[in-house]
Design a protein around this motif. Structure first.
Motif, PDB file in Angstrom:
ATOM      1  N   GLU A 117       0.836  -1.207   0.000  1.00 21.62           N
ATOM      2  CA  GLU A 117       0.000   0.000   0.000  1.00 21.62           C
ATOM      3  C   GLU A 117       0.871   1.256   0.000  1.00 21.62           C
ATOM      4  OE1 GLU A 117      -3.510   2.042   2.739  1.00 21.62           O
ATOM      5  OE2 GLU A 117      -2.944  -0.067   3.036  1.00 21.62           O
ATOM      6  N   LYS A 118       1.909   1.249   0.806  1.00 17.72           N
ATOM      7  CA  LYS A 118       2.810   2.399   0.877  1.00 17.72           C
ATOM      8  C   LYS A 118       3.494   2.649  -0.464  1.00 17.72           C
ATOM      9  CE  LYS A 118       5.471   5.586   2.686  1.00 17.72           C
ATOM     10  NZ  LYS A 118       4.943   6.922   3.077  1.00 17.72           N
ATOM     11  N   LEU A 119       3.863   1.565  -1.158  1.00 15.32           N
ATOM     12  CA  LEU A 119       4.576   1.684  -2.428  1.00 15.32           C
ATOM     13  C   LEU A 119       3.632   1.792  -3.633  1.00 15.32           C
ATOM     14  CD1 LEU A 119       7.310  -1.016  -1.724  1.00 15.32           C
ATOM     15  CD2 LEU A 119       7.650   1.467  -1.781  1.00 15.32           C
ATOM     16  N   HIS A 120       2.316   1.819  -3.348  1.00 17.98           N
ATOM     17  CA  HIS A 120       1.305   1.917  -4.406  1.00 17.98           C
ATOM     18  C   HIS A 120       1.395   0.733  -5.375  1.00 17.98           C
ATOM     19  CE1 HIS A 120       0.560   5.928  -2.873  1.00 17.98           C
ATOM     20  NE2 HIS A 120       1.830   6.236  -3.060  1.00 17.98           N
ATOM     21  N   LEU A 121       1.552  -0.459  -4.800  1.00 18.71           N
ATOM     22  CA  LEU A 121       1.603  -1.695  -5.572  1.00 18.71           C
ATOM     23  C   LEU A 121       0.554  -2.656  -5.034  1.00 18.71           C
ATOM     24  CD1 LEU A 121       5.483  -2.320  -5.533  1.00 18.71           C
ATOM     25  CD2 LEU A 121       4.151  -1.456  -7.477  1.00 18.71           C
TER      26      LEU A 121
END
Length: 300
Positions: free
Chosen positions: A26-30
């Motif tokens: 989620e943090k890395l937008h993956l």
């Protein structure tokens, strides 16, 4: 030879910071499957495992711990550089972030900030007091740009500029018997309540440069966060304190306190501004250092 990319370091940092693949993805937008694929690809490229898999939990291997250390060192520098370049591209200078390792220096700093902001209208100033007595790591981590400290820790990559000298003195209230002395000796504090900022004893000058070498301690040690409350306590006869002479003289009219010399020779101190070597040539940082050096604290 394996080729490291920035994305690899971001993956290692995110997984370690967030504790799970779901949160890291989620943090890395993956998606989680995309992150899992990236992890397998990273380990394949490196030719060794980065994590031990224990059920759903990932634990870093020795190689992974090394990669994490590299990530903590390099990613803040890249992020800081991108922020700076973005500011330059938009014609801005951004924010000068100052960390404080000196409680009473906050009053001194406020008097420098006003003329600095007037001289540099495109630079904002943010003072981060949470870095008291931990600012070296904040400088290396690009969390602050300048560090105000009376106790510089010289390390490669950092520069410490002296900005002004001052004398550390004992502060006593009205009617206190010690106020009549030309100077106090450590033995005079053996029966006193010593009020200090909430800082480790090994970082307090009243201990390291005065009491501890004499093998003497106060009757009681009381930490107080606020300078105003500390001075009010001293003025009310609840104890004594140690502060810069300029601050005591500046506040004497408000709190009816008096400075007394610590020892025959006194306790001399100096305030430094620390910065990263790579930033030493930045004009707006240099301007702040020069302004601070030209300012003399104390009553006008």
């Amino acid at each position: 030879m394996p080729r490291l990319e920035r994305a690899h370091l971001e993956i290692v940092r995110a997984v370690e910071q967030h504790g799970s693949l779901t949160a890291a993805a989620e943090k890395l937008h993956l998606t989680q499957s995309a992150l899992s694929h990236s992890i397998r690809k990273l380990e394949h490229q490196l030719g060794l495992p980065v994590w031990h898999r224990e059920g759903r939990r990932l634990r870093l291997t020795q190689a992974g711990e090394y990669l994490l250390a590299v990530a903590h060192r390099l990613l803040p520098q890249l992020e800081h550089a991108e922020e700076r370049l973005g500011q330059f591209a938009s014609g801005e200078r951004g924010t000068l972030r100052i960390g404080m390792e000196c409680h009473p220096c906050y009053q001194w700093l406020l008097k420098i900030v006003a003329p600095y902001l007037a001289a540099w209208p495109r630079v904002d100033v943010d003072v981060k007091q949470k870095f008291r007595f931990g600012g070296i790591g904040a400088l290396f981590g690009y969390e602050i740009d300048l560090l105000a400290t009376p106790d510089p820790l010289h390390k490669p990559g950092l520069v410490f500029e002296p900005v002004f000298d001052y004398e550390q003195v004992l502060v006593v209230g009205p009617g206190h018997p010690l106020r009549e002395l030309a100077y106090v000796e450590p033995r005079h504090l053996a029966g006193e309540t010593l009020i200090t900022y909430p800082v480790a004893i090994d970082r307090l000058d009243i201990y390291t440069q005065f009491l501890t070498p004499a093998g003497i301690g106060p009757k009681r040690h009381k930490p107080i966060e606020s300078t105003d409350i500390l001075l009010q306590m001293v003025a009310s006869g609840r104890g004594v304190a140690a502060l810069p002479r300029w601050l005591v003289e500046e506040q004497a009219a408000r709190f009816a306190v008096q400075a007394v010399k610590l020892g025959r020779a006194g306790v001399a101190k100096r305030i430094f501004l620390g910065l990263r070597e790579e930033d030493a040539g930045l004009d707006y940082l240099r301007a702040f250092v020069d302004l601070a050096r030209g300012y003399r604290a104390g009553p006008r």
